[in-house]
Scaffold this motif. Structure first.
Motif, PDB file in Angstrom:
ATOM      1  N   GLN A 280      33.957  27.074  42.093  1.00  0.00           N
ATOM      2  CA  GLN A 280      32.611  27.607  42.281  1.00  0.00           C
ATOM      3  C   GLN A 280      32.722  29.090  42.599  1.00  0.00           C
ATOM      4  O   GLN A 280      33.732  29.526  43.154  1.00  0.00           O
ATOM      5  CB  GLN A 280      31.930  26.884  43.447  1.00  0.00           C
ATOM      6  N   ILE A 281      31.683  29.839  42.297  1.00  0.00           N
ATOM      7  CA  ILE A 281      31.723  31.283  42.559  1.00  0.00           C
ATOM      8  C   ILE A 281      31.978  31.558  44.040  1.00  0.00           C
ATOM      9  O   ILE A 281      32.672  32.498  44.394  1.00  0.00           O
ATOM     10  CB  ILE A 281      30.447  32.011  42.082  1.00  0.00           C
ATOM     11  N   LYS A 282      31.459  30.719  44.929  1.00  0.00           N
ATOM     12  CA  LYS A 282      31.600  31.008  46.357  1.00  0.00           C
ATOM     13  C   LYS A 282      33.043  30.862  46.833  1.00  0.00           C
ATOM     14  O   LYS A 282      33.392  31.335  47.901  1.00  0.00           O
ATOM     15  CB  LYS A 282      30.648  30.149  47.187  1.00  0.00           C
ATOM     16  N   GLU A 283      33.881  30.214  46.018  1.00  0.00           N
ATOM     17  CA  GLU A 283      35.290  30.036  46.399  1.00  0.00           C
ATOM     18  C   GLU A 283      36.177  31.171  45.886  1.00  0.00           C
ATOM     19  O   GLU A 283      37.326  31.283  46.301  1.00  0.00           O
ATOM     20  CB  GLU A 283      35.818  28.706  45.829  1.00  0.00           C
ATOM     21  N   ILE A 284      35.663  31.957  44.971  1.00  0.00           N
ATOM     22  CA  ILE A 284      36.490  32.986  44.344  1.00  0.00           C
ATOM     23  C   ILE A 284      36.666  34.178  45.280  1.00  0.00           C
ATOM     24  O   ILE A 284      35.710  34.650  45.886  1.00  0.00           O
ATOM     25  CB  ILE A 284      35.859  33.467  43.019  1.00  0.00           C
ATOM     26  N   LEU A 285      37.905  34.643  45.387  1.00  0.00           N
ATOM     27  CA  LEU A 285      38.195  35.813  46.215  1.00  0.00           C
ATOM     28  C   LEU A 285      38.364  37.041  45.326  1.00  0.00           C
ATOM     29  O   LEU A 285      38.645  36.936  44.136  1.00  0.00           O
ATOM     30  CB  LEU A 285      39.472  35.583  47.029  1.00  0.00           C
ATOM     31  N   VAL A 286      38.218  38.214  45.940  1.00  0.00           N
ATOM     32  CA  VAL A 286      38.371  39.472  45.215  1.00  0.00           C
ATOM     33  C   VAL A 286      39.723  39.526  44.505  1.00  0.00           C
ATOM     34  O   VAL A 286      39.815  39.919  43.340  1.00  0.00           O
ATOM     35  CB  VAL A 286      38.205  40.668  46.183  1.00  0.00           C
ATOM     36  N   LYS A 287      40.786  39.099  45.191  1.00  0.00           N
ATOM     37  CA  LYS A 287      42.133  39.192  44.603  1.00  0.00           C
ATOM     38  C   LYS A 287      42.306  38.311  43.362  1.00  0.00           C
ATOM     39  O   LYS A 287      43.188  38.562  42.549  1.00  0.00           O
ATOM     40  CB  LYS A 287      43.205  38.869  45.638  1.00  0.00           C
ATOM     41  N   ASP A 288      41.439  37.304  43.197  1.00  0.00           N
ATOM     42  CA  ASP A 288      41.515  36.422  42.023  1.00  0.00           C
ATOM     43  C   ASP A 288      41.029  37.109  40.748  1.00  0.00           C
ATOM     44  O   ASP A 288      41.397  36.710  39.651  1.00  0.00           O
ATOM     45  CB  ASP A 288      40.668  35.160  42.235  1.00  0.00           C
ATOM     46  N   VAL A 289      40.189  38.115  40.896  1.00  0.00           N
ATOM     47  CA  VAL A 289      39.552  38.717  39.720  1.00  0.00           C
ATOM     48  C   VAL A 289      39.745  40.228  39.619  1.00  0.00           C
ATOM     49  O   VAL A 289      39.310  40.849  38.654  1.00  0.00           O
ATOM     50  CB  VAL A 289      38.028  38.411  39.681  1.00  0.00           C
ATOM     51  N   MET A 290      40.414  40.835  40.607  1.00  0.00           N
ATOM     52  CA  MET A 290      40.577  42.289  40.567  1.00  0.00           C
ATOM     53  C   MET A 290      41.571  42.691  39.479  1.00  0.00           C
ATOM     54  O   MET A 290      42.398  41.896  39.041  1.00  0.00           O
ATOM     55  CB  MET A 290      41.050  42.814  41.931  1.00  0.00           C
TER      56      MET A 290
END
Length: 139
Positions: free
Chosen positions: A3-13
């Protein structure tokens, strides 16, 4: 699935090797060349300890050309740190993506530097890869 609420910045940076990272003593001309090479409208300006000191954007270039009463050739050989934005916003790698997007919305920006607790540059949150990732999650 995530879910979007579980995603951290480091996962998508975007990692540092895929963005323009420029030493604070670099010339303005070289900084702009780096931005063109990476096709990103922002460069992260760091000191020798890889601590983020500022950001330099396409908008900064436009303002500079209009504001500074100096020939372009003279501007080009100035240090980028003379013109970069030093009161930038940044976010921690462990912050939630949701909080990062909220911040980007408030600031009306597309790019957010990612720095750890020691101010060291870890990457860049760039909205396009984020959107790609989110679209992939929902499919």
């Amino acid at each position: 699935s995530m879910q979007i609420k579980e995603i951290l910045v480091k996962d998508v940076m975007v990692s540092c090797d895929l963005i323009p990272v420029v030493n604070n003593r670099e010339l303005l001309r070289e900084t702009i060349i780096e931005m063109c090479n990476y096709k990103l409208g922002v460069a992260c300006i760091v000191n020798t300890n890889n601590e983020l000191e500022g950001v330099f954007t396409d908008g900064d270039i436009r303002r500079l050309i209009l504001k500074v009463q100096k020939p372009i050739a003279a501007l080009f050989v100035d240090d980028v740190r003379d013109y970069c934005t030093k009161n930038y916003s940044s976010i921690n790698p462990d912050a939630s993506l949701k909080s990062a997007i909220t911040l980007m919305e408030e600031l009306n920006i597309w790019d957010l530097p990612v720095v750890d607790d020691k101010k060291k540059l870890k990457g860049l949150l760039h909205l396009h890869p984020v959107l790609k990732k989110l679209l992939a999650i929902n499919n």
